[in-house]
Design an enzyme around this catalytic site. Structure first.
Site, mmCIF file in Angstrom:
data_model
loop_
_atom_site.group_PDB
_atom_site.id
_atom_site.type_symbol
_atom_site.label_atom_id
_atom_site.label_comp_id
_atom_site.label_asym_id
_atom_site.label_seq_id
_atom_site.Cartn_x
_atom_site.Cartn_y
_atom_site.Cartn_z
ATOM 1 N N GLN A 1 -36.439 -26.961 -37.187
ATOM 2 C CA GLN A 1 -35.183 -26.977 -36.449
ATOM 3 C C GLN A 1 -34.123 -26.036 -37.010
ATOM 4 O O GLN A 1 -33.204 -25.657 -36.305
ATOM 5 C CB GLN A 1 -34.646 -28.405 -36.374
ATOM 6 C CG GLN A 1 -35.569 -29.307 -35.572
ATOM 7 C CD GLN A 1 -35.060 -30.727 -35.473
ATOM 8 O OE1 GLN A 1 -35.361 -31.558 -36.322
ATOM 9 N NE2 GLN A 1 -34.290 -31.033 -34.457
ATOM 10 N N ARG B 1 -30.970 -34.239 -46.870
ATOM 11 C CA ARG B 1 -32.347 -34.501 -46.446
ATOM 12 C C ARG B 1 -32.866 -33.279 -45.688
ATOM 13 O O ARG B 1 -32.240 -32.843 -44.717
ATOM 14 C CB ARG B 1 -32.392 -35.751 -45.548
ATOM 15 C CG ARG B 1 -33.766 -35.998 -44.965
ATOM 16 C CD ARG B 1 -33.867 -37.289 -44.165
ATOM 17 N NE ARG B 1 -35.214 -37.370 -43.612
ATOM 18 C CZ ARG B 1 -35.501 -37.482 -42.317
ATOM 19 N NH1 ARG B 1 -34.530 -37.580 -41.415
ATOM 20 N NH2 ARG B 1 -36.746 -37.513 -41.904
ATOM 21 N N ASN C 1 -42.177 -38.053 -40.956
ATOM 22 C CA ASN C 1 -41.051 -38.418 -40.100
ATOM 23 C C ASN C 1 -41.548 -39.020 -38.780
ATOM 24 O O ASN C 1 -42.304 -38.381 -38.045
ATOM 25 C CB ASN C 1 -40.209 -37.177 -39.788
ATOM 26 C CG ASN C 1 -38.964 -37.505 -38.978
ATOM 27 O OD1 ASN C 1 -38.071 -38.203 -39.469
ATOM 28 N ND2 ASN C 1 -38.910 -37.044 -37.738
ATOM 29 N N GLU C 2 -41.140 -40.244 -38.514
ATOM 30 C CA GLU C 2 -41.314 -40.915 -37.214
ATOM 31 C C GLU C 2 -42.722 -40.875 -36.626
ATOM 32 O O GLU C 2 -42.940 -40.307 -35.541
ATOM 33 C CB GLU C 2 -40.340 -40.302 -36.196
ATOM 34 C CG GLU C 2 -38.894 -40.395 -36.609
ATOM 35 C CD GLU C 2 -37.937 -39.874 -35.538
ATOM 36 O OE1 GLU C 2 -38.367 -39.030 -34.738
ATOM 37 O OE2 GLU C 2 -36.789 -40.307 -35.509
ATOM 38 N N ASN D 1 -34.420 -44.168 -38.862
ATOM 39 C CA ASN D 1 -33.699 -43.269 -37.956
ATOM 40 C C ASN D 1 -33.211 -44.122 -36.810
ATOM 41 O O ASN D 1 -34.009 -44.652 -36.024
ATOM 42 C CB ASN D 1 -34.617 -42.163 -37.421
ATOM 43 C CG ASN D 1 -34.933 -41.114 -38.478
ATOM 44 O OD1 ASN D 1 -34.444 -41.186 -39.599
ATOM 45 N ND2 ASN D 1 -35.747 -40.140 -38.117
ATOM 46 N N TYR E 1 -30.426 -44.393 -33.568
ATOM 47 C CA TYR E 1 -29.444 -43.745 -32.714
ATOM 48 C C TYR E 1 -28.867 -44.673 -31.649
ATOM 49 O O TYR E 1 -27.715 -44.581 -31.309
ATOM 50 C CB TYR E 1 -30.080 -42.548 -31.980
ATOM 51 C CG TYR E 1 -30.407 -41.374 -32.873
ATOM 52 C CD1 TYR E 1 -29.537 -40.313 -32.997
ATOM 53 C CD2 TYR E 1 -31.604 -41.328 -33.589
ATOM 54 C CE1 TYR E 1 -29.815 -39.221 -33.807
ATOM 55 C CE2 TYR E 1 -31.901 -40.243 -34.407
ATOM 56 C CZ TYR E 1 -31.006 -39.195 -34.510
ATOM 57 O OH TYR E 1 -31.292 -38.127 -35.324
ATOM 58 N N GLU F 1 -31.421 -41.019 -40.504
ATOM 59 C CA GLU F 1 -30.800 -40.246 -39.417
ATOM 60 C C GLU F 1 -29.938 -41.170 -38.581
ATOM 61 O O GLU F 1 -30.346 -42.285 -38.250
ATOM 62 C CB GLU F 1 -31.847 -39.633 -38.469
ATOM 63 C CG GLU F 1 -32.555 -38.428 -39.002
ATOM 64 C CD GLU F 1 -33.577 -37.849 -38.014
ATOM 65 O OE1 GLU F 1 -33.354 -37.919 -36.791
ATOM 66 O OE2 GLU F 1 -34.597 -37.330 -38.502
ATOM 67 N N TRP G 1 -27.275 -37.099 -38.905
ATOM 68 C CA TRP G 1 -28.046 -36.082 -38.191
ATOM 69 C C TRP G 1 -27.074 -35.413 -37.246
ATOM 70 O O TRP G 1 -26.583 -36.065 -36.343
ATOM 71 C CB TRP G 1 -29.224 -36.681 -37.405
ATOM 72 C CG TRP G 1 -30.015 -35.566 -36.792
ATOM 73 C CD1 TRP G 1 -29.820 -34.980 -35.563
ATOM 74 C CD2 TRP G 1 -31.086 -34.845 -37.409
ATOM 75 N NE1 TRP G 1 -30.699 -33.961 -35.387
ATOM 76 C CE2 TRP G 1 -31.491 -33.846 -36.500
ATOM 77 C CE3 TRP G 1 -31.738 -34.936 -38.646
ATOM 78 C CZ2 TRP G 1 -32.512 -32.943 -36.776
ATOM 79 C CZ3 TRP G 1 -32.750 -34.058 -38.923
ATOM 80 C CH2 TRP G 1 -33.139 -33.072 -37.995
ATOM 81 N N GLU H 1 -33.143 -28.330 -31.000
ATOM 82 C CA GLU H 1 -33.417 -29.740 -30.681
ATOM 83 C C GLU H 1 -34.690 -29.854 -29.826
ATOM 84 O O GLU H 1 -34.656 -30.218 -28.656
ATOM 85 C CB GLU H 1 -32.178 -30.346 -30.018
ATOM 86 C CG GLU H 1 -32.287 -31.787 -29.547
ATOM 87 C CD GLU H 1 -32.811 -32.789 -30.572
ATOM 88 O OE1 GLU H 1 -32.473 -32.653 -31.764
ATOM 89 O OE2 GLU H 1 -33.568 -33.681 -30.169
ATOM 90 N N TRP H 2 -35.815 -29.515 -30.405
ATOM 91 C CA TRP H 2 -37.125 -29.695 -29.789
ATOM 92 C C TRP H 2 -37.123 -29.296 -28.303
ATOM 93 O O TRP H 2 -36.761 -28.172 -27.981
ATOM 94 C CB TRP H 2 -37.628 -31.132 -30.019
ATOM 95 C CG TRP H 2 -37.557 -31.503 -31.477
ATOM 96 C CD1 TRP H 2 -36.731 -32.425 -32.057
ATOM 97 C CD2 TRP H 2 -38.298 -30.911 -32.583
ATOM 98 N NE1 TRP H 2 -36.931 -32.458 -33.419
ATOM 99 C CE2 TRP H 2 -37.875 -31.544 -33.763
ATOM 100 C CE3 TRP H 2 -39.280 -29.914 -32.675
ATOM 101 C CZ2 TRP H 2 -38.389 -31.227 -35.019
ATOM 102 C CZ3 TRP H 2 -39.796 -29.595 -33.940
ATOM 103 C CH2 TRP H 2 -39.353 -30.250 -35.084
ATOM 104 N N PHE I 1 -26.115 -31.642 -32.306
ATOM 105 C CA PHE I 1 -25.845 -32.841 -33.100
ATOM 106 C C PHE I 1 -24.996 -32.537 -34.339
ATOM 107 O O PHE I 1 -24.680 -33.436 -35.102
ATOM 108 C CB PHE I 1 -27.161 -33.441 -33.622
ATOM 109 C CG PHE I 1 -27.873 -34.357 -32.661
ATOM 110 C CD1 PHE I 1 -27.593 -35.717 -32.641
ATOM 111 C CD2 PHE I 1 -28.833 -33.882 -31.786
ATOM 112 C CE1 PHE I 1 -28.258 -36.576 -31.780
ATOM 113 C CE2 PHE I 1 -29.505 -34.724 -30.920
ATOM 114 C CZ PHE I 1 -29.216 -36.083 -30.913
HETATM 115 C C1 BGC Z 1 -35.862 -36.440 -35.067
HETATM 116 C C2 BGC Z 1 -35.019 -35.184 -35.167
HETATM 117 C C3 BGC Z 1 -34.267 -34.979 -33.860
HETATM 118 C C4 BGC Z 1 -33.361 -36.177 -33.632
HETATM 119 C C5 BGC Z 1 -32.475 -36.080 -32.408
HETATM 120 C C6 BGC Z 1 -35.139 -37.609 -34.417
HETATM 121 O O1 BGC Z 1 -36.054 -38.363 -33.689
HETATM 122 O O2 BGC Z 1 -36.329 -36.793 -36.332
HETATM 123 O O3 BGC Z 1 -35.848 -34.115 -35.470
HETATM 124 O O4 BGC Z 1 -33.558 -33.782 -33.842
HETATM 125 O O5 BGC Z 1 -34.164 -37.321 -33.487
HETATM 126 O O6 BGC Z 1 -33.206 -36.066 -31.247
#
Ligand code: BGC
Length: 528
Positions: A63, A120, A210-211, A351, A353, A425, A474, A481-482, A490
């Site tokens: 990223q 991180r 990660n995840e 993580n 959100y 995150e 984050w 962003e993928w 972000f």
């Molecule tokens: C991921 C990050 C991503 C973020 C926001 C997380 O699931 O680890 O790479 O940018 O979410 O979408």
């Protein structure tokens, strides 16, 4: 097929809908269970957290780094994927990203100026082992991370390293099918050992992967992440079986983690003295209605997302509540494997959100995908009776629900007997950045509110006894962003991707004030 965040909405494993697009201007937004006044009364401060609590900012290799073919790095799965299908809204990719590979020194100055005590970041597998275990270590890659680690430490910042954050050498996909093949376990352990050997004298916090839940479902159920495997009704991919492959991939990831952690615990930890964990995507699920069925559905969703990863790594096997639904499809662990994975984490990386409603699909009408065992017969939605669960953000289904932080931490605390936790995150992306002017993006009051409010509820959970030891925003800076490319931001720092100029947003100044001057929300109003 061109993938972007809008089209992704139809694929998402949680059957999300584009929350912002659907909110009529006059529509109600639930307050997420709290009143703003309550938050303001709490005046969150740095001193509400224990003195040694690790505040930080986060990023990941693909990223931010760019330099996708420099100094011996090979093509990763994401390089190849984005070059072939075009990832972001405009076919963007991470070839250059934030050019952090060249700008890391000034970026470390920025991290330092925030006043954080930890950073991180993740290792690009194809930068340090371009051919995995089939080739040599790339000295230039090792040097790059050595410089990052040394410069962080010079400034008193703890490196908090993720060994694998979605990207790996494409050669491992081409040779044997990467995570679908148990050979990937040995390749991962090889990578981990190179990291422990080269960086472990200075890195005291490791997370392996990660995840895994998000990765397995996006890459092997919905087929929207490389290697694009899926089957109907989840999607129309060239290869894959959405009902089964995610389970095999997860098993390989858990064993890869277990073997790497065992190596660390036995050989490296005694002399290096660090700790090792894993990072789990932890959405909070609340029942859509107060019916028994929906209450069970919310529990199931948690068990399949979080318990499916953490139960094996703490208790040695998959959770019974999940096995009940997935039954014979699940590839099980042998006794020997159970012994490898059991007790293999020193801490849990969370993580978090957002919070979403969960609805039972064993009896009622749901989408065809939600009625599959792999989905636990659960459908999720951010709406209850037409009311959105919290304010929308730049990502579909990522509503702002601050109290979810306290609830998810308490849920994990209870299930895992208060194992040490880090919030690895937590972050806010603003809607509609493409049309937004830079000065509006810089004045990111909503991001400030998001972090203050989530931190308020985190502090509450700590006061109630949760052993949470750190919190990472984050993200340090806007980045790739993928599937949303550069259209979803972000960062605490705004990044102009034409010039690579970084500008601190209001949130960066707020974070610094919070950390260094112990200021509260009220003082923040000076900026608004
Ligand atoms: C991921 C990050 C991503 C973020 C926001 C997380 O699931 O680890 O790479 O940018 O979410 O979408």
């Amino acid at each position: 097929m061109k993938l972007n965040i809008k089209s992704l909405a139809t694929f998402l494993f949680l059957y999300l809908i584009d929350a912002c697009a659907l909110v009529p201007e006059t529509s109600n937004i639930a307050d997420g269970g709290f009143k703003l006044k309550e938050i303001e009364d709490l005046h969150i401060k740095r001193s509400d957290f224990p003195p040694g609590f690790l505040f930080g900012a986060a990023s990941s290799s693909y990223q931010v780094e760019g330099a996708y073919l420099e100094d011996g790095k090979s093509l990763s799965n994401w390089d190849v994927f984005c070059h072939s299908v075009g990832c972001g809204e405009n076919g963007e990719n991470g070839d250059i990203a934030d050019d952090h590979y060249h700008l890391f020194l000034t970026d470390i100055d920025r991290i330092h100026s925030l006043g954080v005590k930890a950073y991180r970041f993740s290792i690009s597998w194809s930068r340090i082992l371009p051919r995995g275990k089939f080739g040599e270590v790339n000295a230039a890659g090792i040097m790059f991370y050595n410089k990052i680690i040394d410069n962080l430490i010079l400034k008193g910042i703890e490196p908090f390293v993720t060994i694998h954050h979605y990207d790996f050498p494409q050669e491992l996909e081409d040779r044997y099918g990467s995570w679908l093949n148990s050979e990937m376990q040995e390749d991962f352990v090889h990578l981990a050992e190179i990291c422990f050997k080269n960086f472990g004298d200075r890195v005291k916090y490791w997370t392996t992967i990660n995840e895994p839940s998000l990765f397995t479902s996006y890459a092997y159920m919905w087929g929207v992440y490389p290697p694009s495997h899926c089957s109907e009704p989840f999607g129309n991919c060239l290869a894959g079986n959405s009902d089964v492959e995610p389970l095999f991939v997860m098993r390989n990831m858990l064993l890869a983690h277990g073997k790497a952690a065992k190596l660390y615990h036995q050989i490296y930890q005694p002399k290096q003295g660090g700790s090792i964990g894993i990072v789990v995507n932890c959405m909070r699920f609340v029942p859509l209605t107060d019916s028994e069925l929906d209450i069970e559905a919310a529990k199931r969703a948690f068990v399949l997302q979080v318990g499916w990863v953490l139960d094996p790594l703490i208790y040695g096997d998959y959770p019974a509540e999940g096995l009940k639904y997935l039954g014979s499809e699940v590839p099980r662990f042998s006794m020997e494997e159970k012994n490898i994975i059991k007790n293999s984490i020193d801490f849990i990386g969370i993580n978090h959100y957002t919070t979403i409603y969960a609805k039972d699909c064993t009896n009622s009408t749901c989408s065809p995908t939600a009625k599959r065992a792999i989905q636990g017969f659960v459908e999720t939605t951010p709406y209850r009776d037409g009311v959105l669960i919290g304010e929308c953000t730049g990502i579909e289904g990522f509503s702002v629900v601050p109290r979810g932080m306290e609830e998810i931490v308490n849920q994990i605390k209870t299930r895992y007997k208060n194992k040490p936790m880090f919030i690895t995150e937590n972050g806010y992306s603003s809607p509609d950045v493409h049309e937004t002017r830079v000065n509006v993006m810089l004045n990111d009051v909503k991001r400030v509110k998001y972090h203050s409010e989530y931190l308020t509820f985190l502090a509450k959970s700590i006061r109630e006894g949760a052993d949470v030891r750190g919190y990472f925003v984050w993200s340090l800076m806007d980045n790739y962003e993928w599937l949303s490319g550069y259209g979803v931001r972000f960062g605490l720092y705004y990044v102009d991707h034409e010039t690579q100029k970084r500008i601190p947003k209001l949130s960066a100044r707020w974070y610094k004030n919070f950390l260094v001057n112990n200021t509260d929300l009220i003082n923040m109003k000076a900026y608004a």
